[in-house]
Write an enzyme that holds these catalytic residues in place. Structure first.
Site: not given
Ligand code: BDR
Ligand code: CA
Length: 313
Positions: A242
């Site tokens: 992500h």
């Molecule tokens: C986001 O949530 C977190 O767990 C990850 O680091 C990312 O920023 C994804 O939904």
């Protein structure tokens, strides 16, 4: 000339990879500071993880500031079920020697925006929007000085990963996200719709493992741990990277496609709280507040990541 950025983050393995990617790219990115926020794990742990990541990169010239310990209105919800108890489970990293700066992260953001020329500092948000929301409340004069916010958060076609309607970063602090979305600052948004296309497949991980250096090896160990959750949940052959999408967009925007649309945050409904209501099809006559990323060249993304990780110790 390199672009000045502040990374606001809740590491998190994917946050850590984003930080490594930024710190390995000094020609393009001048990282003024890293500010931590409570999110994936509690604030003391996200701060420790940020310090460990900075040390792993060898860039101990970059200061780390601790920000807010809980969301604006509601108690903290963590994602230890994804990231492990430390938030950075996977590699065996040494305890950090560096310490966080004395100054509060929100005050650092305010000072950095006031002391640099207007529209020269970009905020990269990889976690809940609490620090940015608090900075905008505490110092409204800084809002128009922000060049851009590049944010990982939300979803439209993928809907949610924390509730059926909401993505984690937005769900943890919807009030802060709402405030930031309405701020008028230009926003580039990397939602699950794009991050779910950047999967750590075996081939991509092998490419990074083959580098054989400390930071690259730790990255593979982090991602080996991190991907197990989404592999099981979605049945994919890798986990989504992500947060590195935020940094990759700054380094190589041509890897991504997107469109300018209006996005609003649901804060009222119990059922859909934290939803990013994205007018992807231009149904309403509301002004675009977001450049919404919807496609990515994943092979190009991993080539960039491997090329940059190779530069680190
Ligand atoms: C986001 O949530 C977190 O767990 C990850 O680091 C990312 O920023 C994804 O939904
Ligand atoms: Ca994150």
């Amino acid at each position: 000339m390199s672009r000045k950025i502040i990374i606001d983050t809740d590491p998190g393995q994917d946050d850590a990879v984003a930080i490594l990617l930024a710190l390995a790219s000094p020609e393009e990115l001048d990282v003024l500071g890293i500010v931590t926020v409570a999110g994936n794990v509690e604030l003391n742990q996200t701060t420790r993880n940020a310090l460990q990541t900075v040390e792993l990169s060898g860039r101990t010239d970059v200061p780390v500031y601790a920000g807010c310990a809980r969301p604006m209105r509601q108690p903290l919800i963590t994602a230890k079920y994804v990231h492990g108890d430390t938030g950075l489970d996977g590699p065996d990293l040494p305890a950090p020697q560096m310490k966080a700066e004395e100054q509060h992260g929100v005050d650092f953001i305010i000072e950095a925006l006031r002391s640099n020329p207007a529209n020269t500092v970009t905020l990269c948000t990889l976690g809940p929007l609490t620090n940015i929301g608090m900075a905008f409340v505490k110092a409204p004069d800084i809002v128009e000085r922000v060049e851009r916010i590049v944010m990982m958060g939300g979803a439209y076609f993928e809907v949610g990963n924390t509730t059926p309607a909401a993505e984690f970063n937005i769900y943890v602090d919807p009030e802060a996200a709402d405030l930031v979305m309405r701020s008028g600052v230009p926003i580039t948004l990397a939602t699950l719709d794009v991050t779910h296309k950047v999967l750590t497949t075996k081939d991509h991980l092998e490419q990074i493992r083959a580098i054989g250096k400390r930071a690259a090896t730790a990255t593979v160990e982090m991602l080996d741990f991190f991907e197990r959750f989404d592999r099981e949940k979605y049945g994919w052959d890798g986990g989504p990277l992500h947060d590195p999408c935020v940094i990759a967009w700054l380094l190589k925007p041509e890897l991504f496609g997107g469109r300018d649309i209006n996005v609003e945050i649901e804060t009222g409904s119990e059922l859909t709280r934290g939803m990013t209501v994205a007018d992807y099809w231009g149904i309403m006559d509301k002004p675009a507040n977001v450049h919404f990323l919807d496609s990515v060249d994943a092979t190009g993304f991993f080539a960039l990541l491997a090329q940059r990780l190779e530069r680190l110790p």
